[in-house]
Design a protein around this motif. Structure first.
Motif, PDB file in Angstrom:
ATOM      1  N   THR A 164       2.059   0.748   0.323  1.00  0.00           N
ATOM      2  CA  THR A 164       1.137  -0.505   0.418  1.00  0.00           C
ATOM      3  C   THR A 164       1.648  -1.259   1.558  1.00  0.00           C
ATOM      4  OG1 THR A 164       1.370  -0.303  -2.199  1.00  0.00           O
ATOM      5  CG2 THR A 164       1.020  -2.478  -1.054  1.00  0.00           C
ATOM      6  N   THR A 165       3.033  -1.100   1.847  1.00  0.00           N
ATOM      7  CA  THR A 165       3.532  -1.714   2.972  1.00  0.00           C
ATOM      8  C   THR A 165       2.660  -1.326   4.269  1.00  0.00           C
ATOM      9  OG1 THR A 165       5.593  -1.908   2.086  1.00  0.00           O
ATOM     10  CG2 THR A 165       5.426  -2.317   4.467  1.00  0.00           C
ATOM     11  N   LEU A 166       2.665   0.076   4.465  1.00  0.00           N
ATOM     12  CA  LEU A 166       2.094   0.441   5.459  1.00  0.00           C
ATOM     13  C   LEU A 166       0.572   0.483   5.765  1.00  0.00           C
ATOM     14  CD1 LEU A 166       3.840   3.881   5.751  1.00  0.00           C
ATOM     15  CD2 LEU A 166       4.288   1.966   7.241  1.00  0.00           C
ATOM     16  N   TYR A 167      -0.174   0.189   4.607  1.00  0.00           N
ATOM     17  CA  TYR A 167      -1.523  -0.238   4.345  1.00  0.00           C
ATOM     18  C   TYR A 167      -1.785  -1.558   5.343  1.00  0.00           C
ATOM     19  CZ  TYR A 167      -5.830  -2.264   2.701  1.00  0.00           C
ATOM     20  OH  TYR A 167      -6.930  -2.801   2.677  1.00  0.00           O
ATOM     21  N   TRP A 168      -1.052  -2.479   4.814  1.00  0.00           N
ATOM     22  CA  TRP A 168      -1.210  -3.782   5.351  1.00  0.00           C
ATOM     23  C   TRP A 168      -0.550  -3.785   7.047  1.00  0.00           C
ATOM     24  CZ3 TRP A 168      -4.116  -6.948   3.247  1.00  0.00           C
ATOM     25  CH2 TRP A 168      -4.287  -6.914   1.989  1.00  0.00           C
ATOM     26  N   ASP A 169       0.364  -3.237   7.306  1.00  0.00           N
ATOM     27  CA  ASP A 169       0.981  -2.882   8.631  1.00  0.00           C
ATOM     28  C   ASP A 169      -0.166  -2.248   9.531  1.00  0.00           C
ATOM     29  OD1 ASP A 169       3.243  -2.776  10.554  1.00  0.00           O
ATOM     30  OD2 ASP A 169       2.670  -0.615  10.432  1.00  0.00           O
ATOM     31  N   PHE A 170      -0.800  -1.297   8.877  1.00  0.00           N
ATOM     32  CA  PHE A 170      -1.934  -0.697   9.667  1.00  0.00           C
ATOM     33  C   PHE A 170      -3.276  -1.847   9.984  1.00  0.00           C
ATOM     34  CE2 PHE A 170      -5.917   1.823   9.994  1.00  0.00           C
ATOM     35  CZ  PHE A 170      -5.660   2.685  10.638  1.00  0.00           C
ATOM     36  N   LEU A 171      -3.243  -2.501   9.129  1.00  0.00           N
ATOM     37  CA  LEU A 171      -4.438  -3.180   9.266  1.00  0.00           C
ATOM     38  C   LEU A 171      -4.282  -4.420  10.055  1.00  0.00           C
ATOM     39  CD1 LEU A 171      -5.782  -4.305   5.535  1.00  0.00           C
ATOM     40  CD2 LEU A 171      -6.923  -2.579   7.241  1.00  0.00           C
ATOM     41  N   MET A 172      -2.844  -4.659  10.279  1.00  0.00           N
ATOM     42  CA  MET A 172      -2.447  -5.651  11.305  1.00  0.00           C
ATOM     43  C   MET A 172      -2.433  -5.265  12.541  1.00  0.00           C
ATOM     44  SD  MET A 172       0.557  -7.617   8.650  1.00  0.00           S
ATOM     45  CE  MET A 172       1.667  -7.428   9.759  1.00  0.00           C
ATOM     46  N   ARG A 173      -1.806  -4.017  12.555  1.00  0.00           N
ATOM     47  CA  ARG A 173      -1.652  -3.395  14.156  1.00  0.00           C
ATOM     48  C   ARG A 173      -3.101  -3.011  14.563  1.00  0.00           C
ATOM     49  NH1 ARG A 173       0.454   1.586  14.095  1.00  0.00           N
ATOM     50  NH2 ARG A 173       0.163   2.071  11.933  1.00  0.00           N
ATOM     51  N   HIS A 174      -4.201  -2.510  13.755  1.00  0.00           N
ATOM     52  CA  HIS A 174      -5.572  -2.387  14.547  1.00  0.00           C
ATOM     53  C   HIS A 174      -6.482  -3.285  13.986  1.00  0.00           C
ATOM     54  CE1 HIS A 174      -3.771   1.572  15.371  1.00  0.00           C
ATOM     55  NE2 HIS A 174      -3.305   1.723  14.170  1.00  0.00           N
ATOM     56  N   GLU A 175      -6.165  -4.403  13.778  1.00  0.00           N
ATOM     57  CA  GLU A 175      -7.005  -5.504  13.251  1.00  0.00           C
ATOM     58  C   GLU A 175      -8.271  -5.704  14.411  1.00  0.00           C
ATOM     59  OE1 GLU A 175      -4.914  -9.297  12.580  1.00  0.00           O
ATOM     60  OE2 GLU A 175      -6.752 -10.193  11.778  1.00  0.00           O
ATOM     61  N   VAL A 229      -6.501  -9.702   5.954  1.00  0.00           N
ATOM     62  CA  VAL A 229      -5.336  -9.955   6.969  1.00  0.00           C
ATOM     63  C   VAL A 229      -5.297 -11.335   7.093  1.00  0.00           C
ATOM     64  CG1 VAL A 229      -4.155  -9.202   8.972  1.00  0.00           C
ATOM     65  CG2 VAL A 229      -5.484  -7.602   7.615  1.00  0.00           C
ATOM     66  N   ALA A 230      -6.364 -11.958   7.342  1.00  0.00           N
ATOM     67  CA  ALA A 230      -6.549 -13.266   8.017  1.00  0.00           C
ATOM     68  C   ALA A 230      -5.847 -14.126   6.876  1.00  0.00           C
ATOM     69  CB  ALA A 230      -7.970 -13.546   8.335  1.00  0.00           C
ATOM     70  N   ARG A 231      -6.149 -13.885   5.734  1.00  0.00           N
ATOM     71  CA  ARG A 231      -5.479 -14.639   4.546  1.00  0.00           C
ATOM     72  C   ARG A 231      -4.194 -14.706   4.412  1.00  0.00           C
ATOM     73  NH1 ARG A 231      -9.949 -12.417   1.269  1.00  0.00           N
ATOM     74  NH2 ARG A 231     -11.533 -13.629   1.772  1.00  0.00           N
TER      75      ARG A 231
END
Ligand code: FAD
Ligand code: SF4
Length: 518
Positions: free
Chosen positions: A462-473, A489-491
């Motif tokens: 779960t952590t890495l999912y959000w991290d992935f979205l942030m890194r490749h936004e 992510v924007a929220r």
């Protein structure tokens, strides 16, 4: 010594007496060449089950060749001496045997084809590379299908294959008026679990296989994996028995549970036929025909049979087409610029993440994990962690008994790691731990919580999912299929983002996920 006309080169994944390389074979003037070479076990750190699978099947095939009266020059691993590479061994034998030409069925690996071409060229020998009849279509036909298409999605290819080969078709229309039965398939087991799953077809190792197991245990003692429960089909007769067992006992529920997982049971309702297919002990045509016949006789529902046919006639042929039309450049792709190292525990299973530990231990014990474990557990974690695709590829090629580069590489680089930038998949397969929670009961026995994305108990997926979205936004924002996920992510507040970022950094430093010994 009478002149040797053709030396027919047979590789470890070409174990078919009726292969095209044998067309026109004359035992009076031709001979077969096979060699067990160390290179094939060390160019990636091949697991013990994988090496044993290939060597046992090769040695049984050698017996079948001799029984068929075909002269054979076979080098065993014990005898290969300093000639650890395929090309070097072939060179030595050409000097000794003096054939007038080489013949072979097209190999599965680009690297191997180059090696054999180089030897033929160095010796001024004609090399006759023949079509591999173990596929429904040729690479040339795939290239023609791909030409001029904006999108190379599997679904369109699969539909064209169904029409072309008349599989589950009524005229121009799919039987059941649907191409896809996903709504009926892909269920989880529910709290009660899978119930009584029929035992997998298991084959007690005979003297030949036992000798191979002993050899692998000594020669490759430090390689990963275990051999105590080695029971794979290593002859054509055993492969046919596996096929029959699958169709009779598992196929009816294959579709419904093809995406489900259950702790301690990798076999479930899968076929376990990939190694037999890839080593050419089985022909995909007979496998598809057996599944279709089960539907025709009322033994298996259409949804299951279609789900299974899709894997063989669709995915398997599709990845082969991708491999041969994209190599050698495909191996270098790294569209997400992933730079991390693969965690050490991928080779041991020593992680405290319950889902990963289960998939890894099964992998190392049997040389097998089902598709959803490969894609949505081990593959998903490596993708979101940001592991270099070549390292992920080397792991997948090493650990599974069915691993051959033409099928492994596109599945790993393309489907699982999105390293081809979207040639195979329209979006990266990313998900939080909640996906695994939905498809299996693993999370109940795990120290992490799939609903938390930061903090001590946060599930690393779960952590890495959000991290992935942030890194490749930025890149993902341009993908309509990811738009909704990226909007989330924007929220997030700055503090929430920082918490995810810090936890992800701890995971990358190896402070989370590694098994702790008391
Ligand atoms: C990262 C990754 C790596 C993989 N590496 C390999 C590999 O090295 N060798 C390999 O044969 N498969 C590979 N696969 C595909 C798939 O996971 C295996 O074919 C399957 O798990 C084998 O188990 P099974 O025979 O019980 O398959 P089943 O679930 O019973 O499926 C039936 C058959 O369909 C074929 N098939 C299913 N999915 C695929 C697919 N995506 N691509 C090609 N053929 C497919 C296989 O021949 C398989 O035997 C990989 C998948 C992923 C996500
Ligand atoms: S909580 Fe996370 S790591 Fe643990 S089993 Fe579930 S998905 Fe896997």
């Amino acid at each position: 010594m009478p002149e040797l006309r053709a030396l027919v080169v047979v590789l470890g994944d070409q174990l078919d007496l009726h292969a095209s390389a044998f067309d026109g074979f004359d035992a009076g003037v031709d001979a077969v060449w096979m060699a067990e070479v160390v290179e094939e076990s060390i160019h990636v750190w091949s697991s013990k089950p994988r090496t044993a699978m290939f060597l046992a099947a090769m040695r049984h095939f050698a017996l079948a060749l001799r029984a068929a009266g075909r002269p054979l020059h076979y080098t065993r691993l014990e005898a290969s001496g300093g000639n650890g590479a395929l090309g070097a061994r072939l060179q030595t034998d050409i000097e000794r045997l003096q054939p007038t030409r080489l013949v072979m069925t097209a190999p599965g690996d680009w690297r191997v084809l180059q090696a054999i071409k180089a030897v033929a060229e160095a010796n001024g020998l004609p090399l006759d590379v023949r079509e591999d009849r173990h596929f429904f279509i040729t690479v040339r036909e795939f290239a023609a299908h791909a030409k001029g298409r904006k999108s190379l999605r599997m679904e369109y290819f699969y539909r064209a294959q169904r029409k072309r080969h008349g599989v589950l078709m009524q005229g121009d229309q799919p039987i059941g008026d649907q191409w896809n039965f996903d709504a009926d398939n892909r269920k989880a087991f529910g709290a009660a679990g899978p119930g009584a799953v029929p035992p997998r077809a298991a084959f007690e190792p005979d003297a030949v296989t036992r000798e191979v197991i002993a050899l692998v245990e000594t020669r490759f003692a430090r390689h990963p994996g275990r051999l105590e429960s080695f029971a794979w089909p290593v002859t054509r007769a055993q492969a046919l028995q596996s096929l029959q067992g699958f169709v009779e006992q598992r196929l009816p529920l294959f579709g419904r549970y093809q995406d489900a997982m259950w702790p301690g049971d990798p076999w479930l309702f899968h076929s376990h036929l990939s190694a037999a297919l890839n080593l050419k002990l089985l022909n995909p045509r007979e496998v598809v025909a057996a599944a279709v016949a089960a539907w025709q006789s009322g033994h298996a529902p259409l949804a299951s049979v279609e789900g299974f046919v899709r894997q063989i006639l669709g995915w398997r042929e599709y990845v082969r087409g991708i491999y041969w039309t994209q190599m050698p450049g495909y191996l270098e792709r790294n569209a997400l610029d992933a730079r991390e190292n693969l965690p050490e525990w991928y080779w041991t299973g020593a992680t405290d993440m319950a889902c990963l530990r289960d998939a890894l231990v099964q992998t190392l014990t049997h040389g097998y994990a089902n598709h959803i474990q490969r894609l949505m557990v081990t593959g998903l974690y490596a993708l979101m962690l940001g592991v270099q695709p070549k390292q992920v590829h080397a792991w997948y090629l090493a650990v599974y008994v069915d691993a051959v580069e033409w099928v492994e590489l596109p599945n790993t680089l393309g489907m699982s790691q999105f390293a081809d930038g979207g040639m195979m998949g329209s979006k990266p397969y990313v998900a939080t731990g909640k996906y695994i929670d939905r498809m299996s009961p693993h999370c109940k026995d795990c120290r992490y919580d799939p609903a938390q994305r930061s903090g001590e108990l946060a599930c690393p997926f779960t952590t890495l999912y959000w991290d992935f979205l942030m890194r490749h936004e930025a890149m993902l924002a341009g993908n309509p299929r990811m738009a909704l996920q990226v909007k989330n992510v924007a929220r997030m507040t700055g503090a929430q983002k920082l918490a995810v970022h810090e936890r992800a950094a701890a995971i990358r430093r190896g402070e989370v996920g590694v098994e702790q010994h008391a």
